[in-house]
Design an enzyme around this catalytic site. Structure first.
Site, PDB file in Angstrom:
ATOM      1  CG  ASP A 152      -1.976   1.153   1.119  1.00  8.36           C
ATOM      2  OD1 ASP A 152      -2.272   1.517   0.070  1.00  8.36           O
ATOM      3  OD2 ASP A 152      -2.600   1.424   2.200  1.00  8.36           O
ATOM      4  CG  ASP A 295      -2.131   6.637   7.556  1.00  8.19           C
ATOM      5  OD1 ASP A 295      -2.352   7.500   6.383  1.00  8.19           O
ATOM      6  OD2 ASP A 295      -2.285   5.350   7.446  1.00  8.19           O
ATOM      7  CD  GLU A 337      -5.234  10.137   5.437  1.00  9.24           C
ATOM      8  OE1 GLU A 337      -5.743  10.059   4.145  1.00  9.24           O
ATOM      9  OE2 GLU A 337      -5.218   9.538   6.282  1.00  9.24           O
ATOM     10  CG  ASP A 402      -4.557   8.726  -0.226  1.00  9.68           C
ATOM     11  OD1 ASP A 402      -3.895   7.277  -0.707  1.00  9.68           O
ATOM     12  OD2 ASP A 402      -4.286   8.903   0.908  1.00  9.68           O
TER      13      ASP A 402
HETATM   14  C1  GLC Z   1      -3.955   6.819   4.374  1.00  4.60           C
HETATM   15  C2  GLC Z   1      -3.059   6.918   3.291  1.00  4.60           C
HETATM   16  C3  GLC Z   1      -3.586   5.973   2.062  1.00  4.60           C
HETATM   17  C4  GLC Z   1      -3.751   4.384   2.749  1.00  4.60           C
HETATM   18  C5  GLC Z   1      -4.425   4.473   3.835  1.00  4.60           C
HETATM   19  C6  GLC Z   1      -4.036   3.243   4.604  1.00  4.60           C
HETATM   20  O1  GLC Z   1      -5.303   7.145   4.098  1.00  4.60           O
HETATM   21  O2  GLC Z   1      -2.994   8.262   2.870  1.00  4.60           O
HETATM   22  O3  GLC Z   1      -2.617   6.111   1.083  1.00  4.60           O
HETATM   23  O4  GLC Z   1      -3.958   3.701   1.614  1.00  4.60           O
HETATM   24  O5  GLC Z   1      -4.275   5.533   4.902  1.00  4.60           O
HETATM   25  O6  GLC Z   1      -2.911   3.308   5.419  1.00  4.60           O
HETATM   26  C1  GLC Z   2     -10.811   7.213   2.626  1.00  3.25           C
HETATM   27  C2  GLC Z   2     -10.177   7.381   4.063  1.00  3.25           C
HETATM   28  C3  GLC Z   2      -8.927   8.176   3.821  1.00  3.25           C
HETATM   29  C4  GLC Z   2      -7.878   7.288   2.845  1.00  3.25           C
HETATM   30  C5  GLC Z   2      -8.628   7.305   1.794  1.00  3.25           C
HETATM   31  C6  GLC Z   2      -7.599   6.557   0.770  1.00  3.25           C
HETATM   32  O1  GLC Z   2     -10.902   8.256   2.142  1.00  3.25           O
HETATM   33  O2  GLC Z   2     -11.023   8.062   4.462  1.00  3.25           O
HETATM   34  O3  GLC Z   2      -8.428   8.024   5.196  1.00  3.25           O
HETATM   35  O4  GLC Z   2      -6.774   8.118   2.726  1.00  3.25           O
HETATM   36  O5  GLC Z   2      -9.715   6.471   1.762  1.00  3.25           O
HETATM   37  O6  GLC Z   2      -8.268   6.294  -0.272  1.00  3.25           O
END
Ligand code: GLC
Ligand code: GLC
Length: 655
Positions: A152, A295, A337, A402
């Site tokens: 990921d 995160d 985030e 993202d």
């Molecule tokens: C956060 C990161 C995203 C990742 C997710 C799981 O949302 O920005 O890239 O997939 O967390 O860790």
């Molecule tokens: C969702 C989550 C966010 C994550 C994202 C990744 O929007 O809320 O935390 O980064 O998915 O695609």
């Protein structure tokens, strides 16, 4: 103060008193100076009671509460004792200047170490590049050791104590951090604390049947509990797997996995998990990190019968981490985030929780305005959602690693006659290029056929029309795409908060369709907007500087760099204060920035038609009769209408 509050404070004091001998032991072992001990103890005095209240709230029902709080305190003391002097020096400055990150001189950038510079030691050679561009804040995407195969993008971490060997070592990280510090650039890393990879030591012990470590995660023998939770849960990655739980063959049990099946959610109802992650947090901070990006904050606390997102305990938990940072690593900031509903995003932002936060609502609505050519929804939203508490800031971004989700508020849309469901559908059609006349070249991410939900992947340039324009070799379209990019940067750099560039944007990098060739990436369309840096661009730039001509790329680089430098010269752009200007033109966004007597008016035209603004509006908002556009030096008299060219943005200073 209520009686119970008083009661808890009394318990806090008593606890600290009981733990004094243990603290004295840490000081003795570490042999730090009396002065350093004293600094810690002063901060402990200030933050201990609030910290105790938070942990008491979460864990007072646990039989082992006292055991863990003792360890929490000792962990904090050791973290301070181990902290290098140059970091302590920064701590002292930041305690005295808690809003240092609100300066107009702050400019952020984010990148993948491997895609940008191959590895950490090569990245050290590029510090000059960051300085040239004007960056003072650099976010390195996760660089810790990860599980083999799909990880990921670094978010499936096997240990927080070592760097992915392909990228370097912890010592390389420390050296890089020191280089950046010398260059006046703050270093930002992720604190991925909602989940670990399935091959993290804790997860491996759990798999081996160790009950202590099974309690670090949410593990269930059968579907009974998962089914009950599932009734009220969202699916975050529905194309990866249906539901939020993954069957583990080895254990013959179900594991809670909000994201990918190999990312195991940590169980924070267990104070051992809080304490263990705290140790990891301090370890990361002490390598020389200025800001931790927290995160997936929305997901860290679960409770049956709820959505398990944005629960009050999630805030309590982050506030506890924050108090501990204030005590042991006081220069450290948290960035939230939370890519969720705007009402929820803002709840993570405070001096005592996350001082800074992604601004996903602004990001999504800037793209919305580009698609509709209208700023109504943006203005409606900003009018009651931009203000933040003292000593905090938005992090404004246009693209990141993202997807884009359309997380505006349905009621905001309703208030101006927009049906939210239909509008999201329109935006998805538009940004995947399916809507007739669309300039965008995005692709779907996590399309859910049951709910109709979908998000968008794609680089800034591809979404803004450059990919289409180049494909069609259409000069006019190229020009419009460039203007759209400049417009978005112009807002992000001026609206208040920390602007964050996703590196590659400065070159207008296009979508990279080759990600599908890598089986570990093929299933995740976000890789389309994670292209590899092309250093030829930079050579081209040097040639161009010498010869005085240039390609589209060098043009994008030069305008971005110039705009960043301009921001740094305008003290009105510090801080967060932003007032909208009512313009009576639905295509133009207008606001004024005021900071310590400095004023700057911004006008941004979101349509490809020229637009007029009544000069009198600018005279009354800006308190002047003549204004200069700082971007191209042109002067405007407010006795006349102000005309904005297609997609033009003006940064108006009184002359
Ligand atoms: C956060 C990161 C995203 C990742 C997710 C799981 O949302 O920005 O890239 O997939 O967390 O860790
Ligand atoms: C969702 C989550 C966010 C994550 C994202 C990744 O929007 O809320 O935390 O980064 O998915 O695609």
């Amino acid at each position: 103060m209520s009686k119970t509050q008083d009661e808890i404070d009394f318990k806090a004091d008593l606890t600290l008193q009981r733990l004094q001998p243990r603290l004295a032991q840490v000081w003795q072992e570490s042999q730090i100076s009396d002065a350093r001990q004293h600094e810690f103890e002063l901060r402990l005095d200030e933050h201990w009671r609030p910290l105790f209240r938070l942990l008491f709230e979460l864990y007072h029902n646990r039989y082992d509460f006292f055991f863990h709080i003792e360890h929490v305190l000792l962990t904090a003391a050791r973290a301070w004792a181990e902290r290098r002097e140059e970091l302590c020096e920064l701590d002292r400055h930041r305690i005295n200047e808690p809003n240092w990150f609100q300066s107009e001189r702050i400019n952020g950038g984010a990148l993948y170490v491997d895609l940008f510079g191959e590895n950490l030691s090569k990245l050290r050679e590029h510090v000059g590049y960051f300085k040239d561009l004007g960056l003072t804040y650099l976010h390195l995407m996760p660089l810790f050791a990860v599980r083999p195969g799909n990880n990921d993008g670094g978010y499936a971490i096997s240990t927080y104590r070592s760097v992915d060997p392909r990228l370097g070592t912890i010592d390389d990280l420390r050296l890089f951090a020191a280089d950046l510090r010398k260059a006046g650039i703050s270093l930002v890393l992720d604190f991925v604390f909602n989940h670990t990879a399935d091959d993290h030591e804790w997860a491996r012990l759990a798999q081996a049947g160790n009950r202590e470590f099974q309690e670090y995660y949410y593990i269930f023998p059968d579907r009974t509990e998962p089914e009950k939770y599932e009734r009220t849960l969202r699916e975050i990655f529905p194309t990866v797997r249906r539901g939020n739980f993954t069957w583990h063959d080895g254990m013959q049990q179900w594991v809670w996995t909000t994201f990918n099946s190999f990312q195991w959610d940590l169980n924070y109802t267990n104070p051992a998990v809080f304490r263990a992650m705290l140790e990891e947090m301090f370890f990361i901070a002490n390598t020389g990190i200025d800001i931790l990006r927290l995160d997936a904050v929305a997901f860290i606390w679960k409770q049956m019968g709820t959505s398990c997102e944005n629960l009050p305990q999630a805030h309590t938990l982050i506030q506890a981490f924050n108090r501990l940072a204030r005590i042991a690593t006081p220069g450290l900031l948290f960035k939230s985030e939370a890519i969720v509903h705007p009402d929820d995003v803002v709840k993570y932002i405070s001096e005592h929780e996350c001082q800074i936060s992604y601004n996903p609502t602004l990001m999504a609505l800037l793209w919305e305005s580009l698609a509709t050519r209208k700023v109504n929804l943006l203005v409606q939203t900003l009018s009651h959602r931009y203000r933040l508490p003292r000593n905090t800031a938005w992090v404004n971004y246009l693209r990141c690693h993202d997807d884009i989700g359309w997380t505006f508020d349905d009621a905001d849309a309703q208030a101006i006659g927009i049906n939210a469901y239909d509008h999201r559908k329109f935006l998805n059609d538009f940004y995947t290029g399916q809507f007739p006349g669309s300039f965008a070249r995005g692709v779907p991410f996590q399309e859910n056929f049951e709910t109709g939900d979908m998000r968008i992947s794609g680089t800034m340039a591809s979404l803004a029309g450059l990919e289409q324009a180049i494909e069609e070799d259409d000069e006019e379209k190229k020009e419009l795409a460039l203007r759209r990019m400049l417009l978005l940067h112009g807002v992000s750099l001026s609206i208040g908060g920390i602007p964050l560039l996703y590196l590659g944007e400065e070159w207008g990098m296009l979508n990279d369709y080759d990600f599908v060739k890598d089986p570990a990436k093929a299933g995740d369309s976000r890789w389309i907007h994670r292209p590899k840096m092309q250093w030829e661009f930079l050579e081209e730039l040097d040639d161009h500087r010498n010869a005085g001509n240039g390609s589209i790329r060098t043009h994008i680089y030069c305008t971005t760099q110039k705009l960043i430098a301009l921001r740094k010269s305008l003290p009105a752009l510090a801080g967060q204060e932003m007032d909208l200007i009512a313009l009576s033109n639905e295509h133009v966004l207008g606001y004024i920035r005021i900071n310590e007597g400095n004023r700057l008016i911004v006008l941004a035209n979101f349509s490809e038609e020229p637009q007029q603004i009544d000069g009198n509006k600018i005279r009354t908002a800006g308190l002047g009769r003549f204004f200069q556009n700082m971007i191209d030096d042109k002067t405007y008299a407010t006795s006349e209408n102000i005309v904005l060219a297609p997609y033009q943005i003006l940064w108006l200073n009184r002359v």
